[in-house]
Motif scaffolding. Structure first.
Motif, PDB file in Angstrom:
ATOM      1  N   LEU A 114       7.784  -3.891  -8.315  1.00  0.00           N
ATOM      2  CA  LEU A 114       8.717  -2.778  -8.153  1.00  0.00           C
ATOM      3  C   LEU A 114      10.036  -3.056  -8.856  1.00  0.00           C
ATOM      4  CD1 LEU A 114       8.249  -1.735  -4.401  1.00  0.00           C
ATOM      5  CD2 LEU A 114       7.446  -0.507  -6.436  1.00  0.00           C
ATOM      6  N   HIS A 115      10.603  -4.226  -8.590  1.00  0.00           N
ATOM      7  CA  HIS A 115      11.929  -4.556  -9.103  1.00  0.00           C
ATOM      8  C   HIS A 115      11.863  -4.849 -10.601  1.00  0.00           C
ATOM      9  CE1 HIS A 115      16.082  -5.764  -7.885  1.00  0.00           C
ATOM     10  NE2 HIS A 115      16.023  -6.459  -9.022  1.00  0.00           N
ATOM     11  N   GLY A 116      10.930  -5.736 -10.989  1.00  0.00           N
ATOM     12  CA  GLY A 116      10.799  -6.105 -12.385  1.00  0.00           C
ATOM     13  C   GLY A 116      10.329  -4.963 -13.262  1.00  0.00           C
ATOM     14  N   GLY A 117       9.543  -4.060 -12.676  1.00  0.00           N
ATOM     15  CA  GLY A 117       9.023  -2.922 -13.424  1.00  0.00           C
ATOM     16  C   GLY A 117       9.936  -1.711 -13.443  1.00  0.00           C
ATOM     17  N   GLY A 118      11.065  -1.796 -12.741  1.00  0.00           N
ATOM     18  CA  GLY A 118      12.035  -0.711 -12.766  1.00  0.00           C
ATOM     19  C   GLY A 118      11.706   0.488 -11.895  1.00  0.00           C
ATOM     20  N   PHE A 119      10.724   0.333 -11.001  1.00  0.00           N
ATOM     21  CA  PHE A 119      10.388   1.444 -10.109  1.00  0.00           C
ATOM     22  C   PHE A 119      11.414   1.591  -8.994  1.00  0.00           C
ATOM     23  CE2 PHE A 119       6.283  -0.041 -11.756  1.00  0.00           C
ATOM     24  CZ  PHE A 119       5.754   1.138 -12.242  1.00  0.00           C
ATOM     25  N   ALA A 120      11.934   0.459  -8.524  1.00  0.00           N
ATOM     26  CA  ALA A 120      12.842   0.456  -7.377  1.00  0.00           C
ATOM     27  C   ALA A 120      13.696  -0.796  -7.437  1.00  0.00           C
ATOM     28  CB  ALA A 120      12.052   0.479  -6.069  1.00  0.00           C
ATOM     29  N   TRP A 179     -11.426 -12.974  -4.940  1.00  0.00           N
ATOM     30  CA  TRP A 179     -10.007 -13.308  -4.835  1.00  0.00           C
ATOM     31  C   TRP A 179      -9.456 -12.839  -3.493  1.00  0.00           C
ATOM     32  CZ3 TRP A 179      -8.242 -11.021 -10.175  1.00  0.00           C
ATOM     33  CH2 TRP A 179      -8.756 -11.819 -11.206  1.00  0.00           C
ATOM     34  N   ARG A 180      -8.651 -13.673  -2.888  1.00  0.00           N
ATOM     35  CA  ARG A 180      -8.017 -13.320  -1.617  1.00  0.00           C
ATOM     36  C   ARG A 180      -6.547 -13.729  -1.690  1.00  0.00           C
ATOM     37  NH1 ARG A 180      -9.765 -11.626   3.127  1.00  0.00           N
ATOM     38  NH2 ARG A 180      -8.491 -12.004   4.961  1.00  0.00           N
ATOM     39  N   LEU A 181      -5.668 -12.822  -1.321  1.00  0.00           N
ATOM     40  CA  LEU A 181      -4.239 -13.113  -1.303  1.00  0.00           C
ATOM     41  C   LEU A 181      -3.712 -12.974   0.118  1.00  0.00           C
ATOM     42  CD1 LEU A 181      -2.882 -11.294  -4.494  1.00  0.00           C
ATOM     43  CD2 LEU A 181      -3.344 -13.729  -4.196  1.00  0.00           C
ATOM     44  N   GLY A 182      -2.814 -13.886   0.464  1.00  0.00           N
ATOM     45  CA  GLY A 182      -2.159 -13.804   1.759  1.00  0.00           C
ATOM     46  C   GLY A 182      -1.106 -12.708   1.768  1.00  0.00           C
ATOM     47  N   ALA A 183      -0.717 -12.304   2.955  1.00  0.00           N
ATOM     48  CA  ALA A 183       0.248 -11.210   3.113  1.00  0.00           C
ATOM     49  C   ALA A 183       1.581 -11.521   2.439  1.00  0.00           C
ATOM     50  CB  ALA A 183       0.454 -10.908   4.593  1.00  0.00           C
ATOM     51  N   ASP A 184       2.046 -12.763   2.541  1.00  0.00           N
ATOM     52  CA  ASP A 184       3.315 -13.120   1.892  1.00  0.00           C
ATOM     53  C   ASP A 184       3.202 -13.024   0.375  1.00  0.00           C
ATOM     54  OD1 ASP A 184       4.838 -13.572   4.193  1.00  0.00           O
ATOM     55  OD2 ASP A 184       4.160 -15.648   4.356  1.00  0.00           O
ATOM     56  N   GLU A 185       2.063 -13.467  -0.176  1.00  0.00           N
ATOM     57  CA  GLU A 185       1.851 -13.369  -1.624  1.00  0.00           C
ATOM     58  C   GLU A 185       1.835 -11.912  -2.070  1.00  0.00           C
ATOM     59  OE1 GLU A 185      -1.078 -16.760  -3.086  1.00  0.00           O
ATOM     60  OE2 GLU A 185      -1.855 -15.758  -1.303  1.00  0.00           O
ATOM     61  N   LEU A 186       1.172 -11.071  -1.308  1.00  0.00           N
ATOM     62  CA  LEU A 186       1.112  -9.646  -1.647  1.00  0.00           C
ATOM     63  C   LEU A 186       2.504  -9.014  -1.610  1.00  0.00           C
ATOM     64  CD1 LEU A 186      -2.113  -8.737   0.320  1.00  0.00           C
ATOM     65  CD2 LEU A 186      -1.854  -8.624  -2.162  1.00  0.00           C
ATOM     66  N   ALA A 187       3.294  -9.387  -0.603  1.00  0.00           N
ATOM     67  CA  ALA A 187       4.649  -8.845  -0.495  1.00  0.00           C
ATOM     68  C   ALA A 187       5.496  -9.270  -1.684  1.00  0.00           C
ATOM     69  CB  ALA A 187       5.295  -9.294   0.817  1.00  0.00           C
ATOM     70  N   ARG A 188       5.376 -10.531  -2.097  1.00  0.00           N
ATOM     71  CA  ARG A 188       6.131 -10.999  -3.266  1.00  0.00           C
ATOM     72  C   ARG A 188       5.679 -10.268  -4.530  1.00  0.00           C
ATOM     73  NH1 ARG A 188       5.781 -16.089  -0.657  1.00  0.00           N
ATOM     74  NH2 ARG A 188       3.923 -16.665  -1.861  1.00  0.00           N
ATOM     75  N   ALA A 189       4.371 -10.064  -4.651  1.00  0.00           N
ATOM     76  CA  ALA A 189       3.862  -9.345  -5.822  1.00  0.00           C
ATOM     77  C   ALA A 189       4.410  -7.924  -5.863  1.00  0.00           C
ATOM     78  CB  ALA A 189       2.335  -9.329  -5.805  1.00  0.00           C
ATOM     79  N   THR A 190       4.459  -7.261  -4.709  1.00  0.00           N
ATOM     80  CA  THR A 190       5.046  -5.925  -4.640  1.00  0.00           C
ATOM     81  C   THR A 190       6.507  -5.945  -5.070  1.00  0.00           C
ATOM     82  OG1 THR A 190       3.570  -5.029  -2.946  1.00  0.00           O
ATOM     83  CG2 THR A 190       5.789  -4.116  -3.022  1.00  0.00           C
ATOM     84  N   ALA A 191       7.264  -6.915  -4.544  1.00  0.00           N
ATOM     85  CA  ALA A 191       8.686  -7.001  -4.869  1.00  0.00           C
ATOM     86  C   ALA A 191       8.899  -7.202  -6.362  1.00  0.00           C
ATOM     87  CB  ALA A 191       9.336  -8.130  -4.075  1.00  0.00           C
ATOM     88  N   VAL A 192       8.119  -8.096  -6.959  1.00  0.00           N
ATOM     89  CA  VAL A 192       8.257  -8.379  -8.390  1.00  0.00           C
ATOM     90  C   VAL A 192       7.857  -7.157  -9.225  1.00  0.00           C
ATOM     91  CG1 VAL A 192       7.367  -9.773 -10.295  1.00  0.00           C
ATOM     92  CG2 VAL A 192       8.003 -10.866  -8.134  1.00  0.00           C
ATOM     93  N   MET A 227       0.846  -1.191   0.000  1.00  0.00           N
ATOM     94  CA  MET A 227       0.000   0.000   0.000  1.00  0.00           C
ATOM     95  C   MET A 227       0.887   1.249   0.000  1.00  0.00           C
ATOM     96  SD  MET A 227      -3.183  -1.052  -0.022  1.00  0.00           S
ATOM     97  CE  MET A 227      -4.191  -2.466   0.370  1.00  0.00           C
ATOM     98  N   CYS A 228       1.057   1.867   1.150  1.00  0.00           N
ATOM     99  CA  CYS A 228       1.763   3.152   1.201  1.00  0.00           C
ATOM    100  C   CYS A 228       3.257   3.028   0.927  1.00  0.00           C
ATOM    101  CB  CYS A 228       1.497   3.837   2.535  1.00  0.00           C
ATOM    102  SG  CYS A 228      -0.257   4.249   2.756  1.00  0.00           S
ATOM    103  N   ALA A 229       3.882   1.919   1.360  1.00  0.00           N
ATOM    104  CA  ALA A 229       5.304   1.751   1.071  1.00  0.00           C
ATOM    105  C   ALA A 229       5.516   1.590  -0.436  1.00  0.00           C
ATOM    106  CB  ALA A 229       5.865   0.551   1.836  1.00  0.00           C
ATOM    107  N   GLU A 230       4.717   0.721  -1.057  1.00  0.00           N
ATOM    108  CA  GLU A 230       4.851   0.507  -2.503  1.00  0.00           C
ATOM    109  C   GLU A 230       4.513   1.762  -3.296  1.00  0.00           C
ATOM    110  OE1 GLU A 230       3.016  -2.183  -6.150  1.00  0.00           O
ATOM    111  OE2 GLU A 230       2.685  -2.841  -4.090  1.00  0.00           O
ATOM    112  N   THR A 231       3.445   2.456  -2.917  1.00  0.00           N
ATOM    113  CA  THR A 231       3.033   3.646  -3.660  1.00  0.00           C
ATOM    114  C   THR A 231       4.097   4.731  -3.592  1.00  0.00           C
ATOM    115  OG1 THR A 231       0.726   3.131  -3.180  1.00  0.00           O
ATOM    116  CG2 THR A 231       1.193   5.351  -3.957  1.00  0.00           C
ATOM    117  N   THR A 232       4.693   4.906  -2.423  1.00  0.00           N
ATOM    118  CA  THR A 232       5.764   5.898  -2.267  1.00  0.00           C
ATOM    119  C   THR A 232       6.965   5.529  -3.132  1.00  0.00           C
ATOM    120  OG1 THR A 232       5.026   6.485  -0.035  1.00  0.00           O
ATOM    121  CG2 THR A 232       7.328   6.966  -0.592  1.00  0.00           C
ATOM    122  N   ALA A 233       7.309   4.235  -3.154  1.00  0.00           N
ATOM    123  CA  ALA A 233       8.435   3.783  -3.981  1.00  0.00           C
ATOM    124  C   ALA A 233       8.141   3.979  -5.463  1.00  0.00           C
ATOM    125  CB  ALA A 233       8.738   2.317  -3.685  1.00  0.00           C
ATOM    126  N   ARG A 234       6.927   3.613  -5.890  1.00  0.00           N
ATOM    127  CA  ARG A 234       6.567   3.773  -7.303  1.00  0.00           C
ATOM    128  C   ARG A 234       6.649   5.240  -7.723  1.00  0.00           C
ATOM    129  NH1 ARG A 234       3.413   0.087 -10.303  1.00  0.00           N
ATOM    130  NH2 ARG A 234       3.095  -1.919  -9.271  1.00  0.00           N
TER     131      ARG A 234
END
Length: 198
Positions: A178-184, A163-176, A129-136
């Motif tokens: 941000l990193h894969g998309g070149g934001f951070a 659809w429901r995602l667990g916290a670990d899945e959401l964190a991995r999605a954020t990492a992929v 949420m806020c951590a990812e949005t700030t990084a993006r």
């Protein structure tokens, strides 16, 4: 990242590390129980190095939110509050009502400009949420953004279509994303702390 370099004036942006996120009955199950220790390690490394630190606080406009102003949950967690104002480097408090710290008060980009900051590290809550949005947004604005994934945490979440995602899945999605998309560049706390101490 063995060759990670942390600029002398790189900022640490500590996003929404507030007591209200400890209200499990409101948020549900969280991930990464080691996040708070990692956030504290980053703050200590930045204080020791005299680098700039930005503390971001979410002032929710939702009447039932644990993060609303006037509620005890609006305050920073104790380990963050104890560290504020104790370093040699410049500090800033940003308050916001939306996800991005760049849409808070005072103006974060303007303050970064006054400090010559072009690189910053993101840590805090919530990962997706806020951590990812700030990084993006930082990436979009041309900053070099390092995202300390293990110094963040989030909660299980339900979205559309049941659809429901667990916290670990959401964190991995954020990492992929941000990193894969070149934001951070997604990094680990230990590597950031080691690089900051060089």
């Amino acid at each position: 990242m063995a060759d990670m370099e942390i600029a002398e004036n790189a900022a640490l942006v500590v996003v929404d590390v507030q007591k209200g996120f400890e209200e499990e009955e409101f948020w549900g199950r969280r991930n990464n129980p080691g996040a708070d220790g990692n956030i504290a390690s980053l703050i200590d490394a930045w204080r020791d190095g005299g680098r700039p630190i930005v503390y971001v606080r979410h002032d929710s406009s939702s009447a039932g939110s644990p993060l609303r102003p006037g509620h005890p949950g609006n305050g920073f967690k104790d380990y963050v509050e104890r560290r504020r104002g104790t370093g040699d480097g410049p500090e800033l408090l940003v308050t916001k009502t939306v996800n991005s710290a760049f849409y808070g008060t005072p103006d974060l980009a303007e303050w970064f400009g006054s400090q010559g900051v072009r690189q910053f590290v993101v840590a805090g809550i919530q990962t997706n949420m806020c951590a990812e949005t700030t990084a993006r947004m930082g990436g979009n604005l041309g900053y070099e953004v390092l995202f300390a994934l293990d110094a963040t945490y989030t909660f299980d979440l339900e979205g559309p279509f049941g659809w429901r995602l667990g916290a670990d899945e959401l964190a991995r999605a954020t990492a992929v994303s941000l990193h894969g998309g070149g934001f951070a560049t997604v990094v680990a706390t230990d590597a950031v702390v080691a690089a900051a101490g060089k």
